[in-house]
Motif scaffolding. Structure first.
Motif, short mmCIF file in Angstrom:
data_model
loop_
_atom_site.label_atom_id
_atom_site.label_comp_id
_atom_site.label_asym_id
_atom_site.label_seq_id
_atom_site.Cartn_x
_atom_site.Cartn_y
_atom_site.Cartn_z
N GLN A 87 -2.93 -5.79 -12.73
CA GLN A 87 -2.64 -4.48 -12.14
C GLN A 87 -2.02 -4.63 -10.75
O GLN A 87 -1.14 -3.86 -10.36
N LEU A 88 -2.47 -5.64 -9.97
CA LEU A 88 -1.90 -5.85 -8.65
C LEU A 88 -0.45 -6.31 -8.73
O LEU A 88 0.40 -5.88 -7.95
N HIS A 89 -0.16 -7.19 -9.69
CA HIS A 89 1.23 -7.62 -9.87
C HIS A 89 2.10 -6.42 -10.20
O HIS A 89 3.24 -6.30 -9.72
N SER A 90 1.59 -5.53 -11.01
CA SER A 90 2.34 -4.34 -11.39
C SER A 90 2.53 -3.40 -10.20
O SER A 90 3.59 -2.79 -10.03
N GLU A 91 1.52 -3.29 -9.35
CA GLU A 91 1.54 -2.34 -8.25
C GLU A 91 2.29 -2.87 -7.03
O GLU A 91 3.11 -2.16 -6.43
N VAL A 92 2.00 -4.12 -6.62
CA VAL A 92 2.57 -4.64 -5.37
C VAL A 92 3.30 -5.96 -5.56
O VAL A 92 3.69 -6.60 -4.58
N SER A 93 3.47 -6.40 -6.82
CA SER A 93 4.19 -7.65 -7.14
C SER A 93 3.55 -8.87 -6.51
O SER A 93 4.22 -9.85 -6.18
N ARG A 94 2.24 -8.82 -6.34
CA ARG A 94 1.48 -9.96 -5.82
C ARG A 94 0.17 -10.08 -6.58
O ARG A 94 -0.35 -9.08 -7.07
N GLY A 95 -0.36 -11.30 -6.64
CA GLY A 95 -1.67 -11.49 -7.22
C GLY A 95 -2.76 -11.15 -6.22
O GLY A 95 -2.50 -10.67 -5.11
N ALA A 96 -4.01 -11.43 -6.60
CA ALA A 96 -5.14 -11.03 -5.77
C ALA A 96 -5.14 -11.73 -4.41
O ALA A 96 -5.28 -11.08 -3.36
N TRP A 97 -4.98 -13.05 -4.41
CA TRP A 97 -5.04 -13.80 -3.15
C TRP A 97 -3.94 -13.36 -2.19
O TRP A 97 -4.20 -13.09 -1.01
N ASP A 98 -2.72 -13.25 -2.67
CA ASP A 98 -1.62 -12.86 -1.80
C ASP A 98 -1.77 -11.42 -1.32
O ASP A 98 -1.37 -11.08 -0.21
N THR A 99 -2.34 -10.57 -2.16
CA THR A 99 -2.58 -9.18 -1.75
C THR A 99 -3.61 -9.11 -0.64
O THR A 99 -3.43 -8.40 0.37
N ILE A 100 -4.71 -9.84 -0.81
CA ILE A 100 -5.76 -9.82 0.21
C ILE A 100 -5.27 -10.47 1.50
O ILE A 100 -5.58 -10.00 2.61
N ARG A 101 -4.50 -11.52 1.38
CA ARG A 101 -3.96 -12.18 2.59
C ARG A 101 -3.04 -11.24 3.35
O ARG A 101 -3.12 -11.13 4.58
N GLN A 323 11.27 -13.06 -15.40
CA GLN A 323 10.10 -12.25 -15.09
C GLN A 323 9.39 -11.84 -16.36
O GLN A 323 10.01 -11.28 -17.27
N VAL A 324 8.13 -12.17 -16.46
CA VAL A 324 7.36 -11.81 -17.64
C VAL A 324 6.24 -10.87 -17.24
O VAL A 324 5.75 -10.90 -16.10
N VAL A 325 5.83 -10.05 -18.17
CA VAL A 325 4.71 -9.16 -17.95
C VAL A 325 3.44 -9.96 -18.18
O VAL A 325 3.22 -10.50 -19.28
N LEU A 326 2.61 -10.09 -17.15
CA LEU A 326 1.38 -10.85 -17.28
C LEU A 326 0.45 -10.17 -18.28
O LEU A 326 0.33 -8.94 -18.30
N GLN A 327 -0.21 -10.99 -19.07
CA GLN A 327 -1.15 -10.47 -20.06
C GLN A 327 -2.57 -10.55 -19.53
O GLN A 327 -2.96 -11.57 -18.95
N GLU A 328 -3.32 -9.51 -19.71
CA GLU A 328 -4.73 -9.51 -19.32
C GLU A 328 -5.48 -10.51 -20.18
O GLU A 328 -5.32 -10.56 -21.40
N GLY A 329 -6.26 -11.36 -19.54
CA GLY A 329 -7.07 -12.30 -20.30
C GLY A 329 -8.34 -11.64 -20.80
O GLY A 329 -8.51 -10.42 -20.70
N PRO A 330 -9.25 -12.43 -21.34
CA PRO A 330 -10.51 -11.87 -21.84
C PRO A 330 -11.27 -11.14 -20.73
O PRO A 330 -11.36 -11.62 -19.61
N ILE A 331 -11.78 -9.97 -21.04
CA ILE A 331 -12.60 -9.20 -20.09
C ILE A 331 -14.06 -9.59 -20.30
O ILE A 331 -14.62 -9.34 -21.38
N LEU A 332 -14.66 -10.20 -19.32
CA LEU A 332 -16.03 -10.69 -19.43
C LEU A 332 -16.99 -9.76 -18.71
O LEU A 332 -16.59 -8.98 -17.84
N ASN A 333 -18.27 -9.85 -19.07
CA ASN A 333 -19.29 -9.18 -18.28
C ASN A 333 -19.80 -10.15 -17.22
O ASN A 333 -19.40 -11.31 -17.17
N VAL A 334 -20.70 -9.67 -16.39
CA VAL A 334 -21.15 -10.47 -15.25
C VAL A 334 -21.80 -11.77 -15.70
O VAL A 334 -21.49 -12.86 -15.17
N ASP A 335 -22.69 -11.71 -16.67
CA ASP A 335 -23.37 -12.92 -17.13
C ASP A 335 -22.38 -13.93 -17.72
O ASP A 335 -22.46 -15.14 -17.44
N GLN A 336 -21.47 -13.46 -18.55
CA GLN A 336 -20.48 -14.36 -19.16
C GLN A 336 -19.62 -15.03 -18.09
O GLN A 336 -19.30 -16.22 -18.18
#
Length: 406
Positions: A87-101, A323-336
Motif C-alpha cells: 500500500q505504501l508503494h502504491s501511495e508514495v512509491s516507497r517501501g516501509a523503511w524509506d517512508t519512515i526515514r 515497473q511491476v505491481v507488488l503482490q501482497e504476501g501471506p497475511i499472518l496473525n501475531v502468533d504466526q
C-alpha cells in the motif's frame, strides 16, 4: 505479554526462546539447506558488496552528536509498517523503511524551519495524526458512496494509510509521555544515558554484558521497544528495533575518535528479525515450513528445486526490471508472525555456526571469508539483497498489519 527476561539474560533469552519456538512449531532447518545457501553463487558473488548497504546515511546537518543520536533513535523506534509495504508503494512509491526515514527527516527539517522541536519529548508527545499524515505525505481518506445521494462519493477517514498514521502517532505520543515522566528532554538523551550505563558493565571479550545492559534499559523503559509475546504459553523475545538502534549507533558513531558517547560492541547481537529475513530465508530454502502444522500452508512450493534453482544462481538478468505491481504476501496473525521471526533468528545463528566450520573450501582462498561470517553482516545481506535483485524484489513477503514492532 510475558515477563521481562532476567537482568543479564536478554540476549540469551532471544536465542533460546527463538530456537525453542521454532522447534516446537515443526519448522525445519537442515545442515544441507544451510550449506546449499552458503556455497550458492547468489550468496558468494554478492555478499561482500551487498552486506555493507546499511541504509543509515543521514544527509542532514546536525548541531551535535546528541542531536543526531536523537533522530537515529526516533528513526529506529518507528522502524515498522512493513505490513503496509504494498500500500505504501502504491501511495508514495516507497517501501516501509524509506517512508519512515523520509518522515523522520521531515520531522527534523520541520523543527528547524518552524522553530518548534517536533523531536523533543514534548514534541512527540503532542504531535497529532493530522501533522503526521502531512509530514508523511499520505492520504488518510477513502472515497465511499454517499449513503443517500446516488453517484456522489465522500471522503471518510480510513484505509491502510490511516492505520499507518495512527500507529506512528500512537508510538510517538506514548514514548514522549514516558520520556517526559522520566525527565528526559528527548529520546536521544535517554539513549545516551543507557549507553553510559552499559559502559559500566563488567568487560567481556565479545561485549555481551554491555550490550545486554543497554538492551534491557531500552526495552524496560520504552513500550515501543517491547517486542515480545506469549505464543502457545511460551515466551518469545525478539527486540528487533532496540537491537537495530544499538547497532545503528555503532555504524554511525563507532569510527569517531574519541566517540561522543560509549559505543557498545554488537558482534554478539542476534539479528534484527522482521518480515524480510524469514520470508527470504524461506524463498532461499533455509527455512522449510512444509512440516509445520502452524505455517505449512504459507509460501507453498518454496522448497521445491524448481523454485530454488534460479534464486540460488547468480543473477544474469537486467539490472532493472519494468515497473511491476507488488503482490501482497501471506497475511499472518501475531502468533504466526512471531513463529516465523523466531525461525529467522535461529536460522541465522545456525548459518553462521555452519559457515565457521565449513569445508573444504576452494584452494585459491576465494571463500575463506566465510570462516569470519558475522550475524549482523548476514542480516544486512539478507535485508539488502531482497532489494538488490529484480527477481528478489518480486518475491512475496509475509505481512502483519497493525504492529509497531517491524
Amino acid at each position: 505479554m510475558p515477563e521481562f527476561p532476567h537482568s543479564g539474560t536478554y540476549l540469551k533469552s532471544i536465542r533460546e526462546s527463538s530456537r525453542s519456538l521454532r522447534q516446537k512449531t515443526g519448522i525445519s532447518i537442515t545442515p544441507e539447506a544451510i550449506n546449499r545457501l552458503l556455497l550458492a553463487p547468489a550468496f558468494t558473488t554478492t555478499f561482500k558488496r551487498v552486506s555493507k548497504a546499511h541504509g543509515l546515511a543521514l544527509p542532514l546537518n546536525f548541531s551535535s552528536p546528541l542531536d543526531e543520536l536523537n533522530l537515529l533513535s526516533i528513526l529506529s523506534l518507528l522502524n515498522f509498517a512493513s505490513g503496509y509495504r504494498v500500500q505504501l508503494h502504491s501511495e508514495v512509491s516507497r517501501g516501509a523503511w524509506d517512508t519512515i526515514r523520509a518522515f523522520a527527516f521531515s520531522l527534523y527539517l520541520s523543527s528547524s524551519i518552524d522553530g518548534g522541536d517536533l523531536l523533543s519529548a514534548n514534541g512527540i508527545a503532542t504531535i497529532d495524526a493530522t501533522k503526521v499524515a502531512e509530514l508523511m505525505g499520505v492520504n488518510v481518506y477513502v472515497e465511499r458512496p454517499h449513503d443517500t445521494i446516488p453517484g456522489l462519493t465522500v471522503g471518510h477517514l480510513g484505509g491502510p494509510m490511516f492505520e499507518v498514521v495512527n500507529l506512528v502517532t500512537g508510538v510517538l505520543n506514548e514514548t514522549g509521555e514516558v520520556l517526559g515522566n522520566m525527565g528526559y528532554p528527548n529520546l536521544g538523551a535517554f539513549v545516551a544515558e543507557a549507553l553510559k550505563e552499559g559502559a559500566k558493565a563488567p568487560p567481556s571479550p565479545d561485549g555481551a554484558q554491555e550490550l545486554d545492559v543497554v538492551l534491557e534499559r531500552l526495552v524496560r523503559a520504552i513500550p515501543g521497544f517491547r517486542d515480545m509475546a506469549d505464543v502457545d504459553d511460551q515466551p518469545i523475545y525478539c527486540f528487533k528495533k532496540a537491537l537495530f538502534l544499538i547497532h545503528a549507533i555503532v555504524v554511525r558513531f563507532g569510527s569517531i575518535s574519541p566517540p561522543p558517547f560509549p559505543i557498545p560492541n554488537t558482534a554478539c547481537s542476534p539479528v534484527f528479525t522482521d518480515n524480510v529475513l524469514p520470508s527470504m530465508l524461506v524463498h532461499l530454502g533455509v527455512i522449510d515450513l512444509s512440516s509445520s502444522p502452524v505455517l505449512s500452508s504459507f509460501f507453498p512450493g518454496a522448497e521445491s528445486a524448481e523454485n530454488l534453482k534460479p534464486l540460488l544462481a547468480a543473477y544474469t538478468g537486467p539490472e532493472s526490471s519494468p515497473q511491476v505491481v507488488l503482490q501482497e504476501g501471506p497475511i499472518l496473525n501475531v502468533d504466526q508472525a512471531y513463529v516465523l521471526r523466531a525461525a529467522a533468528i535461529d536460522a541465522c545463528e545456525l548459518i553462521v555456526e555452519a559457515a565457521h566450520t565449513l569445508g573444504p573450501l576452494p584452494n585459491d582462498g576465494s571463500l575463506n571469508w566465510l570462516k569470519e561470517l558475522s550475524l549482523l553482516d548476514l542480516d544486512m545481506w539478507i535485508w539488502a539483497v531482497a532489494k538488490d535483485r529484480p527477481d528478489y524484489r518480486q518475491l512475496e513477503r509475509f505481512a502483519l498489519k497493525d504492529t509497531i514492532f517491524f
